[in-house]
Design a protein around this motif. Structure first.
Motif, PDB file in Angstrom:
ATOM      1  N   ALA A   1      56.319  38.187  -0.367  1.00 54.21           N
ATOM      2  CA  ALA A   1      55.650  37.151   0.422  1.00 54.21           C
ATOM      3  C   ALA A   1      56.463  35.865   0.398  1.00 54.21           C
ATOM      4  CB  ALA A   1      54.245  36.892  -0.108  1.00 54.21           C
ATOM      5  N   THR A   2      56.337  35.095   1.485  1.00 59.16           N
ATOM      6  CA  THR A   2      56.927  33.765   1.577  1.00 59.16           C
ATOM      7  C   THR A   2      55.828  32.780   1.957  1.00 59.16           C
ATOM      8  OG1 THR A   2      59.099  34.601   2.253  1.00 59.16           O
ATOM      9  CG2 THR A   2      58.608  32.300   2.767  1.00 59.16           C
ATOM     10  N   ILE A   3      55.788  31.651   1.261  1.00 59.98           N
ATOM     11  CA  ILE A   3      54.836  30.586   1.586  1.00 59.98           C
ATOM     12  C   ILE A   3      55.628  29.327   1.878  1.00 59.98           C
ATOM     13  CG2 ILE A   3      52.875  29.220   0.795  1.00 59.98           C
ATOM     14  CD1 ILE A   3      52.107  31.509  -1.053  1.00 59.98           C
TER      15      ILE A   3
ATOM     16  N   ASN B   1      51.648  35.510  -9.664  1.00 61.52           N
ATOM     17  CA  ASN B   1      52.591  36.328  -8.906  1.00 61.52           C
ATOM     18  C   ASN B   1      52.933  37.599  -9.654  1.00 61.52           C
ATOM     19  OD1 ASN B   1      54.521  37.100  -6.939  1.00 61.52           O
ATOM     20  ND2 ASN B   1      56.148  36.266  -8.237  1.00 61.52           N
ATOM     21  N   GLN B   2      52.649  38.741  -9.004  1.00 67.72           N
ATOM     22  CA  GLN B   2      53.011  40.044  -9.560  1.00 67.72           C
ATOM     23  C   GLN B   2      54.033  40.764  -8.685  1.00 67.72           C
ATOM     24  OE1 GLN B   2      49.105  42.023 -11.029  1.00 67.72           O
ATOM     25  NE2 GLN B   2      48.488  40.495  -9.507  1.00 67.72           N
ATOM     26  N   GLY B   3      54.475  40.093  -7.612  1.00 66.36           N
ATOM     27  CA  GLY B   3      55.427  40.703  -6.696  1.00 66.36           C
ATOM     28  C   GLY B   3      56.699  39.903  -6.582  1.00 66.36           C
ATOM     29  N   THR B   4      57.150  39.696  -5.345  1.00 67.53           N
ATOM     30  CA  THR B   4      58.321  38.873  -5.057  1.00 67.53           C
ATOM     31  C   THR B   4      57.865  37.737  -4.150  1.00 67.53           C
ATOM     32  OG1 THR B   4      59.847  40.741  -5.243  1.00 67.53           O
ATOM     33  CG2 THR B   4      60.622  38.810  -4.033  1.00 67.53           C
ATOM     34  N   LEU B   5      57.967  36.512  -4.635  1.00 68.03           N
ATOM     35  CA  LEU B   5      57.406  35.356  -3.933  1.00 68.03           C
ATOM     36  C   LEU B   5      58.447  34.267  -3.769  1.00 68.03           C
ATOM     37  CD1 LEU B   5      55.001  33.736  -2.761  1.00 68.03           C
ATOM     38  CD2 LEU B   5      54.469  33.039  -5.110  1.00 68.03           C
ATOM     39  N   THR B   6      58.578  33.763  -2.540  1.00 73.82           N
ATOM     40  CA  THR B   6      59.416  32.604  -2.251  1.00 73.82           C
ATOM     41  C   THR B   6      58.522  31.442  -1.831  1.00 73.82           C
ATOM     42  OG1 THR B   6      61.283  33.967  -1.522  1.00 73.82           O
ATOM     43  CG2 THR B   6      61.252  31.676  -0.785  1.00 73.82           C
TER      44      THR B   6
ATOM     45  N   ALA C   1      45.989  40.576   9.195  1.00 71.65           N
ATOM     46  CA  ALA C   1      47.421  40.618   9.523  1.00 71.65           C
ATOM     47  C   ALA C   1      48.005  41.988   9.224  1.00 71.65           C
ATOM     48  CB  ALA C   1      48.152  39.544   8.732  1.00 71.65           C
ATOM     49  N   ASN C   2      49.062  42.330   9.948  1.00 71.86           N
ATOM     50  CA  ASN C   2      49.848  43.515   9.661  1.00 71.86           C
ATOM     51  C   ASN C   2      51.012  43.142   8.753  1.00 71.86           C
ATOM     52  OD1 ASN C   2      48.347  45.298  11.390  1.00 71.86           O
ATOM     53  ND2 ASN C   2      49.388  44.344  13.148  1.00 71.86           N
ATOM     54  N   ALA C   3      51.568  44.108   8.075  1.00 70.55           N
ATOM     55  CA  ALA C   3      52.736  43.852   7.231  1.00 70.55           C
ATOM     56  C   ALA C   3      53.851  43.252   8.076  1.00 70.55           C
ATOM     57  CB  ALA C   3      53.196  45.144   6.578  1.00 70.55           C
ATOM     58  N   GLY C   4      54.449  42.182   7.567  1.00 66.43           N
ATOM     59  CA  GLY C   4      55.523  41.513   8.289  1.00 66.43           C
ATOM     60  C   GLY C   4      55.076  40.384   9.186  1.00 66.43           C
ATOM     61  N   ASP C   5      53.761  40.194   9.341  1.00 69.44           N
ATOM     62  CA  ASP C   5      53.249  39.123  10.194  1.00 69.44           C
ATOM     63  C   ASP C   5      53.419  37.761   9.534  1.00 69.44           C
ATOM     64  OD1 ASP C   5      52.507  40.885  12.128  1.00 69.44           O
ATOM     65  OD2 ASP C   5      50.334  40.713  11.810  1.00 69.44           O
TER      66      ASP C   5
ATOM     67  N   LYS D   1      49.858  42.396   1.084  1.00 73.38           N
ATOM     68  CA  LYS D   1      50.820  42.999   2.014  1.00 73.38           C
ATOM     69  C   LYS D   1      51.964  42.027   2.234  1.00 73.38           C
ATOM     70  CE  LYS D   1      47.327  42.908   4.745  1.00 73.38           C
ATOM     71  NZ  LYS D   1      46.335  43.091   5.826  1.00 73.38           N
ATOM     72  N   ASN D   2      53.101  42.538   2.682  1.00 74.60           N
ATOM     73  CA  ASN D   2      54.254  41.682   2.946  1.00 74.60           C
ATOM     74  C   ASN D   2      53.962  40.783   4.145  1.00 74.60           C
ATOM     75  OD1 ASN D   2      55.421  43.272   0.996  1.00 74.60           O
ATOM     76  ND2 ASN D   2      56.771  44.386   2.383  1.00 74.60           N
ATOM     77  N   LEU D   3      54.070  39.469   3.946  1.00 74.54           N
ATOM     78  CA  LEU D   3      53.842  38.546   5.055  1.00 74.54           C
ATOM     79  C   LEU D   3      54.365  37.153   4.707  1.00 74.54           C
ATOM     80  CD1 LEU D   3      51.290  36.652   4.028  1.00 74.54           C
ATOM     81  CD2 LEU D   3      49.925  38.527   4.884  1.00 74.54           C
ATOM     82  N   THR D   4      54.326  36.272   5.714  1.00 75.01           N
ATOM     83  CA  THR D   4      54.658  34.856   5.535  1.00 75.01           C
ATOM     84  C   THR D   4      53.418  34.028   5.821  1.00 75.01           C
ATOM     85  OG1 THR D   4      56.980  35.143   6.169  1.00 75.01           O
ATOM     86  CG2 THR D   4      56.065  32.931   6.382  1.00 75.01           C
TER      87      THR D   4
END
Length: 358
Positions: A128-130, A155-160, A75-79, A96-99
């Motif tokens: 990331a969002t799950i 989680n070491q980042g920002t997770l929803t 995946a690319n960032a934002g995918d 990477k940033n993704l959902t």
């Protein structure tokens, strides 16, 4: 709010909050299903219980990838990586940033840990969002041997987490989730840590060192051998809001929420807004809130059948009730031994005034 002691009185607000969350959760499922059916009809298709295999990034049959990790890597960032309903055995690393989402909220996509680390690891500086998934049977990430953290999620980042279930995970710290220092975790829309997450030391459901918000979500029936059967807070802040329910967790100290001091950081904080902390089981102190060094604020929040130490600030719609578990009647119910705090009172560690209503 003025409360009297007794099971019927103590249980009612918790049940009201649980019903509210379940109703919202059911409505969200129905609305999503109706929108999917409407879109399918408009495109000329037939009945559909979610996205089909052709719409999934990951699926055993018909998907572009057979494993979730392979899809994340490509995946690319934002995918958005969409996972077909089913059970997948693997540990996931998101760098990477993704959902990441399941394709159908009514038939959950389940990820079972491979038995080597946390089921999901979110890298630092990643957002990331799950959604619409479940994660279980993780054993945590080995940090300093033999300590493992974050059985389900590290989680070491920002997770929803949106309508996500975390259950049957084990770790030294954070049986369900370990939210690292300066990390941000947001539980929302009926997400739950409610299926026997276990910490062999602290934080049965969640060990929080960062910023944690529990919004319209459940933390229920988790266990810690030492502190914080529900949530262990060492640094950062916790906010419980919009009908969050922290219920039925077990520990030595702090059955539901435990705030411990940290010598190198500012004191932790807990804010409870229109939410409930209830039905603890502890062997020593602080069944509902064990506050060693921090600020606890209730705004239309309720703490039932628990003990509270340290400073607790209440508004006009809040109440804290401490009931002594040794006072049991023949029918096994807890009755009439309580101290109710009113706005302006502080729950300081001091002898409690008791009144018997037997």
């Amino acid at each position: 709010m003025v409360l009297e002691s007794g099971d019927a009185v103590a249980e009612a607000p918790k049940h009201r909050l649980q019903r509210r969350v379940k109703q919202r959760r059911r409505k969200r499922r129905n609305d999503k299903r109706q929108n999917q059916n409407r879109n399918q009809k408009q495109s000329g298709g037939g009945k559909n219980r979610g996205l089909g295999a052709a719409d999934c990034t990951v699926c055993a049959k018909g998907g572009a990838f057979g494993s979730i990790q392979a899809a994340i890597d490509a995946a690319n960032a934002g995918d958005t990586v969409t996972v077909c309903s089913g059970t997948y055995t693997e540990d996931l690393s998101i760098t990477k940033n993704l959902t990441l989402r399941g394709n159908d909220p009514s038939v959950v996509s389940i990820v079972v840990g491979a038995g080597t680390s946390s089921v999901v690891t979110i890298a630092p500086n990643v957002t990331a969002t799950i959604k619409d998934m479940a994660f279980g049977r993780g054993v945590g990430t080995l940090t300093v041997a033999p300590q493992r953290v974050g059985g389900g999620i590290y989680n070491q980042g920002t997770l929803t987490l949106d309508f996500v279930t975390i259950g049957e995970n084990t770790a030294t710290l954070g049986g369900g989730i370990y939210n690292d220092f300066e990390a941000t975790l947001f539980l929302s829309n009926g997400s739950s840590l409610a299926a026997n997450n276990i910490a062999t030391e602290r934080g049965g459901a969640i060990f929080n060192d960062g910023q944690l918000t529990v919004d319209e979500a459940f933390v229920d029936s988790n266990t810690a051998a030492m502190n914080g059967g529900g949530i262990l807070q060492q640094r950062g802040q916790i906010t419980l809001q919009n009908g969050a329910v922290i219920d039925g967790n077990t520990a030595k100290n702090g059955g539901e929420v435990c705030l411990l001091s940290h010598p190198q950081q500012n004191m932790p904080g807990l804010t409870v807004i229109d939410s409930a902390i209830s039905n603890n089981l502890v062997s020593e102190g602080g069944g509902g809130i064990f506050n060693e060094d921090g600020a606890v604020t209730l705004q239309a929040g309720t703490v039932f059948s628990n003990t509270a130490g340290g400073a607790v600030t209440l508004d006009a719609e809040s109440a804290v009730v401490r009931e002594r578990p040794e006072q049991l009647h023949r029918d096994g119910r807890l009755r009439g031994v309580a101290r109710t705090l009113s706005p302006g009172d502080e729950a300081a560690p001091r002898p409690w005034t008791t009144t018997s209503t037997s």
